[in-house]
Design an enzyme around this catalytic site. Structure first.
Site, PDB file in Angstrom:
ATOM      1  N   TYR A 191       0.831  -1.203   0.000  1.00 25.20           N
ATOM      2  CA  TYR A 191       0.000   0.000   0.000  1.00 25.20           C
ATOM      3  C   TYR A 191       0.870   1.259   0.000  1.00 25.20           C
ATOM      4  O   TYR A 191       0.621   2.194  -0.773  1.00 25.20           O
ATOM      5  CB  TYR A 191      -0.930  -0.017   1.213  1.00 25.20           C
ATOM      6  CG  TYR A 191      -2.059   0.977   1.109  1.00 25.20           C
ATOM      7  CD1 TYR A 191      -3.109   0.761   0.231  1.00 25.20           C
ATOM      8  CD2 TYR A 191      -2.069   2.124   1.894  1.00 25.20           C
ATOM      9  CE1 TYR A 191      -4.152   1.674   0.122  1.00 25.20           C
ATOM     10  CE2 TYR A 191      -3.105   3.034   1.795  1.00 25.20           C
ATOM     11  CZ  TYR A 191      -4.142   2.809   0.913  1.00 25.20           C
ATOM     12  OH  TYR A 191      -5.171   3.723   0.809  1.00 25.20           O
ATOM     13  N   LYS A 243       0.938   3.978  -3.044  1.00 23.72           N
ATOM     14  CA  LYS A 243       0.486   5.346  -2.808  1.00 23.72           C
ATOM     15  C   LYS A 243       1.625   6.355  -2.952  1.00 23.72           C
ATOM     16  O   LYS A 243       1.407   7.484  -3.411  1.00 23.72           O
ATOM     17  CB  LYS A 243      -0.168   5.449  -1.431  1.00 23.72           C
ATOM     18  CG  LYS A 243      -1.514   4.731  -1.342  1.00 23.72           C
ATOM     19  CD  LYS A 243      -2.512   5.287  -2.354  1.00 23.72           C
ATOM     20  CE  LYS A 243      -3.887   4.666  -2.209  1.00 23.72           C
ATOM     21  NZ  LYS A 243      -4.868   5.240  -3.168  1.00 23.72           N
TER      22      LYS A 243
END
Length: 296
Positions: A154, A158
């Site tokens: 993640y 991101k």
């Protein structure tokens, strides 16, 4: 109640619009006068969101990582509504746990949806945004500002979409297209609730320093995103304190490397062999859609 304002008559595309941030964003944008084009993997849920809106809307079933499908969506939106004024690249999935024991398929899928999917979305819609001198908003995360153990996929994805959006801003600004990055901390969505179903992940998150250890209500965060779209802001912060994190980000990798190592050591054998798939209802929908595609 539908009101007139800066978004009156604007055509806005929202990916990942079936639930969570995307669904509520669609409702709030529609209430401000926008026409909505909803994109996602869950046609029934998308249909329900579209039916709940105050004004014109339509939905398209598509995987944001599929170049051909997203090109068809972009053409379909242009044909149906005549233009595109703003695109919100919101679609995202997550997984957690130690990288060494992570499911390689889930880990890769997080990067594919969050990073590659955002690039595919941008590639599909930039031509029509150049026509309208529109706005592209990339939804990133606190995970783009600070690394976090147990969230390697993640954080990598991101951080990647944040860098992608900054690069894009420089490339398309002279064409009249504005590009923004939206940052959210832990916000009350299916994704966050799904991650909290794992006792270890929930306990680790509770030990984060304030204010990053809280789960924040969805409504105020989405209101900030709506305001950012109205202003075509370069940076949009779903929680007030995230803006201040920008000035600290240069120090955070060293701090997280030290403190995070100590915190992970506390959990010892509990982390051995820990493997988590895609979390939340959105993650489940993504896995079902891919399974159905393979079965064809």
């Amino acid at each position: 109640m539908r009101t007139s304002g800066k978004l009156d008559g604007q055509v806005v595309v929202v990916t990942g619009a079936a639930r969570g941030v995307g669904a509520l964003l669609a409702r709030k944008l529609s209430a401000r006068g926008a026409t909505l084009a909803l994109v996602g993997l869950e046609p029934d849920e998308l249909r329900e969101v579209a039916a709940s809106l105050h004004g014109p809307a339509h939905h398209w079933h598509a995987d944001v990582t599929d170049h051909e499908a997203m090109a068809r969506v972009a053409a379909g939106v242009k044909d149906r509504f005549g233009k595109v004024d703003a695109v919100v690249a919101n679609a995202g999935v997550a997984t957690g746990g130690p990288f060494v024991d992570s499911d390689p398929v889930s880990w890769k899928r997080v990067v594919e949806v969050n990073l590659i999917g955002s690039a595919v979305t941008g590639r599909a819609f930039l031509p029509v945004l150049m026509e309208s001198r529109g706005y592209f908003l990339q939804i990133a995360s606190l995970a783009a500002i600070t690394p976090a153990p147990m969230l390697s996929a993640y954080c990598a994805s991101k951080s990647g979409v944040e860098a992608f959006a900054h690069c894009l801003r420089a490339e398309v600004g002279h064409k009249g297209v504005r590009v923004g990055v939206g940052y959210l901390s832990w916000t009350d969505t299916d994704m966050v609730r799904g991650a909290d179903q794992d006792d270890t992940m929930r306990e680790l998150r509770s030990r984060l320093p304030w204010p990053s250890n809280k789960t924040y209500p969805l409504g105020p965060a989405v209101d900030r995103i709506v305001a950012g779209i109205e202003r075509r802001s370069a940076h949009v912060y779903g929680q007030w304190w995230l803006r201040g994190m920008q000035s600290l980000r240069g120090y955070l990798p060293a701090v997280i490397g030290s403190v995070g190592q100590r915190e992970i050591r506390r959990f010892g054998d509990r982390l051995d062999g820990m493997r988590i798939g895609l979390v939340g209802a959105g993650g489940e929908a993504d896995e079902k859609a891919r399974a159905a595609e393979k079965a064809r």
